[in-house]
Design an enzyme around this catalytic site. Structure first.
Site, PDB file in Angstrom:
ATOM      1  N   SER A 203       2.530  27.838  12.058  1.00 56.74           N
ATOM      2  CA  SER A 203       3.939  27.463  12.040  1.00 56.74           C
ATOM      3  C   SER A 203       4.811  28.700  12.262  1.00 56.74           C
ATOM      4  CB  SER A 203       4.268  26.742  10.738  1.00 56.74           C
ATOM      5  OG  SER A 203       5.558  26.150  10.784  1.00 56.74           O
ATOM      6  N   GLU A 333       2.688  16.702  15.314  1.00 56.76           N
ATOM      7  CA  GLU A 333       3.240  17.709  14.417  1.00 56.76           C
ATOM      8  C   GLU A 333       4.338  17.157  13.505  1.00 56.76           C
ATOM      9  OE1 GLU A 333       2.226  20.756  14.015  1.00 56.76           O
ATOM     10  OE2 GLU A 333       1.039  21.258  15.784  1.00 56.76           O
TER      11      GLU A 333
END
Length: 554
Positions: A203, A333
């Site tokens: 991330s 995601e």
């Protein structure tokens, strides 16, 4: 991966030596570690809370980090260090004195020269910390890999900018760079090979890895990079200079009890904010949370600037470290949006009422209209997002994450010795998350980490394989095998093995006529072409035909 989990308390410092102490002499001073036991009953050594920089307080607040001073005696590196201040959090563990590094190693033999992983935690540049705490990198240490983690400043302490040299920005990225230099200079004392350091992050940690690849001063410090679900050209990884200055001004006003300071210059804001209590700044950032947070930015030219050029343009021009990279996405995601269907329906209605919201700031005028039409058709055809909420989830996944990560990998493939692209598509209880909606896939952001980092929380214990189906356990070992192989050899499949279904995974290139090859990691392992096709191709067509250059993000 093994670095997302929150950590415990303070660093201990100086104490009497005891028989059997685990001591390592570093160039700055001696540290005491502890023995730990992995799930496979292998003893390894942990050193948590070694200072790599001076406390960033007073005149060092918001500024580039400065190397730690030497110390006398022994630092007791057996407890997890302070956390850096986190936005919208209020913990006694948070402290401005937080720039510490942690080392986990299977050996203290300085001749071992084991491969090293330097992990950067995620958390949207506003949260996260590093330590051992309730989780750890044990499974990788069992594979004879040295794992290093560290804290870097986040939120306003790490990314505040006044868009000038007073507070130039990117202090958190500069922390990461100094931690990399510390690792290069010190890791041999812990059995690691300084010439074999792989940067890893997920991330915002993944975006951070790619930011470090964009800084040419890191040449020679990084052997390879592993990037999970992030890149420097993701739209959430950047804030423009004027927006940063506006945030700094609002932050100072809130700290000053919402009273005007009468002077909005960068130097004045810096001097004011350096003179107040850290917790007041932290509290003000929580008040401003819904209005945004400071992020990585382009700095004005000055000595010590970390980033001054557009990330996209710099990448496209090949002005980047050229190392092997292992990079990828999870299959959906942003599937977490399915956790609140009422909110998702409201989002869909807003996009249906104004299709121009579908395209980012690189599009304007009639080109924005054409691009929005192209993107809408790619997701719902002539239908609406309100009727296809799964498509709304897909749009958010792709616009926030996947298009930018795939594009980074494509461009990087023109310069890197090897790019290995993956999609993690396996859904199982070890992944923890249970979001699902018709019309979208279901493997959430961060889900792969639960298969690779030891997690024990409540009744959940991913070291107890009896609690999980056989396919979860197989996936767990496959991910550890792929990741470990890359850490060791710069290649996830150096030799065919049954666990990986004897796959030989070729590097990807944008020029391959069959498409951009990737490994789809599901119950089986499959080599496929064109990740997120055909929607990704629609995004690419939109940017190529209708977006205004230069790009900063994508």
């Amino acid at each position: 991966m093994f670095l997302y989990l929150n950590v415990l308390l303070l660093i201990g410092f100086l104490g009497p030596l005891a028989l059997g102490d685990i001591l390592v002499a570093t160039p700055k001073g001696t540290v005491r570690g502890r023995e730990l036991l992995s799930p496979g009953n292998r003893t390894f050594y942990g050193f948590t809370g070694i200072p790599y920089a001076k406390p960033p307080v007073g005149e060092l607040r918001f500024q580039a980090p400065v190397e730690a001073d030497q110390w006398e005696g022994v630092i007791n590196a057996t407890q997890d260090p302070n956390e850096c201040f986190q936005v919208n959090s209020d913990s006694e563990r948070e402290n401005e004195n937080c720039l510490f590094v942690n080392v986990f190693t299977p050996t203290l033999n300085v001749s071992a020269k084991l491969p090293v992983v330097l992990g950067i935690y995620g958390g949207s540049f506003r949260s996260g910390s590093a330590g051992y705490g309730r989780g750890g990198p044990d499974w990788f240490v069992e594979r004879d890999i040295v794992i290093v983690s560290f804290n870097y400043r986040i939120g306003p302490f790490g990314f505040l900018s006044t868009n000038d040299i007073a507070i130039p920005g990117n202090a958190g990225l500069k922390d990461q760079q100094l931690a990399l230099k510390w690792t290069y200079d010190n890791i041999a004392q812990f059995g690691g090979d300084p010439k074999h350091i792989t940067l890893q992050g997920q991330s915002a940690g993944g975006a951070s890895v790619t930011f470090q690849l964009l800084n040419l001063r890191n040449e020679g410090l990084i052997k390879a990079a592993l990037v999970e679900s992030g890149s420097a050209i993701c739209p959430w990884a950047y804030l423009s200079g004027p927006n940063n200055l506006n945030y700094a001004q609002r932050l100072a006003t809130v700290v000053n009890n919402n009273s005007s300071l009468g002077n909005n210059s960068g130097e004045f804001i810096k001097e004011f904010l350096q003179g107040v209590e850290a917790r007041n700044i932290d509290a003000a950032s929580a008040i401003l949370y819904s209005q945004g947070i400071p992020l990585p930015t382009l700095e004005v030219e000055h000595d010590g600037a970390f980033l001054t050029q557009s990330m996209y343009e710099q990448l496209e021009a090949g002005q980047i470290l050229k190392v092997p990279i292992f990079i990828g996405i999870n299959s959906e995601e942003y599937i977490s949006l399915a956790g609140n269907l009422e909110n998702l329906q409201n989002i869909a209605k807003r996009y249906d009422s104004d299709n121009l919201k579908l395209v980012p700031r690189q599009f304007s005028g009639s080109n924005a209209t054409l691009a929005a039409k192209l993107i809408k058709e790619a997701y719902v055809g002539s239908d609406t997002f309100s009727n296809k909420l799964g498509a709304m989830v897909q749009f958010y996944s792709d616009s926030s994450f996947t298009k930018s990560i795939i594009r980074f990998a494509e461009l990087y493939s023109h310069f890197s010795p090897a790019v290995y692209f993956y999609q993690f598509s396996y859904k199982g209880p070890m992944g923890i998350y249970e979001y699902a909606i018709d019309g979208a896939d279901n493997v959430a952001h961060g889900e792969e980490g639960h298969y690779m980092s030891i997690t024990k929380a409540g009744s959940f214990d991913n070291t107890d394989y009896t609690k999980f189906p056989a396919s979860d356990v197989t996936t767990h070992w496959r991910l550890i095998e792929l990741w470990s192989n890359f850490y060791k050899y710069g290649n996830p499949t150096p030799t065919p093995v049954d666990l990986l279904e004897n796959i030989t995974w070729p590097p990807a290139t944008e020029d391959d006529p069959k498409g951009f090859v990737y490994l789809n990691i599901n119950e089986t392992l499959q080599l496929k072409y064109g990740p997120k096709s055909p929607k990704y191709e629609a995004w690419k067509e939109a940017f190529e035909n209708y977006a205004q250059r230069p790009f900063v993000t994508y």
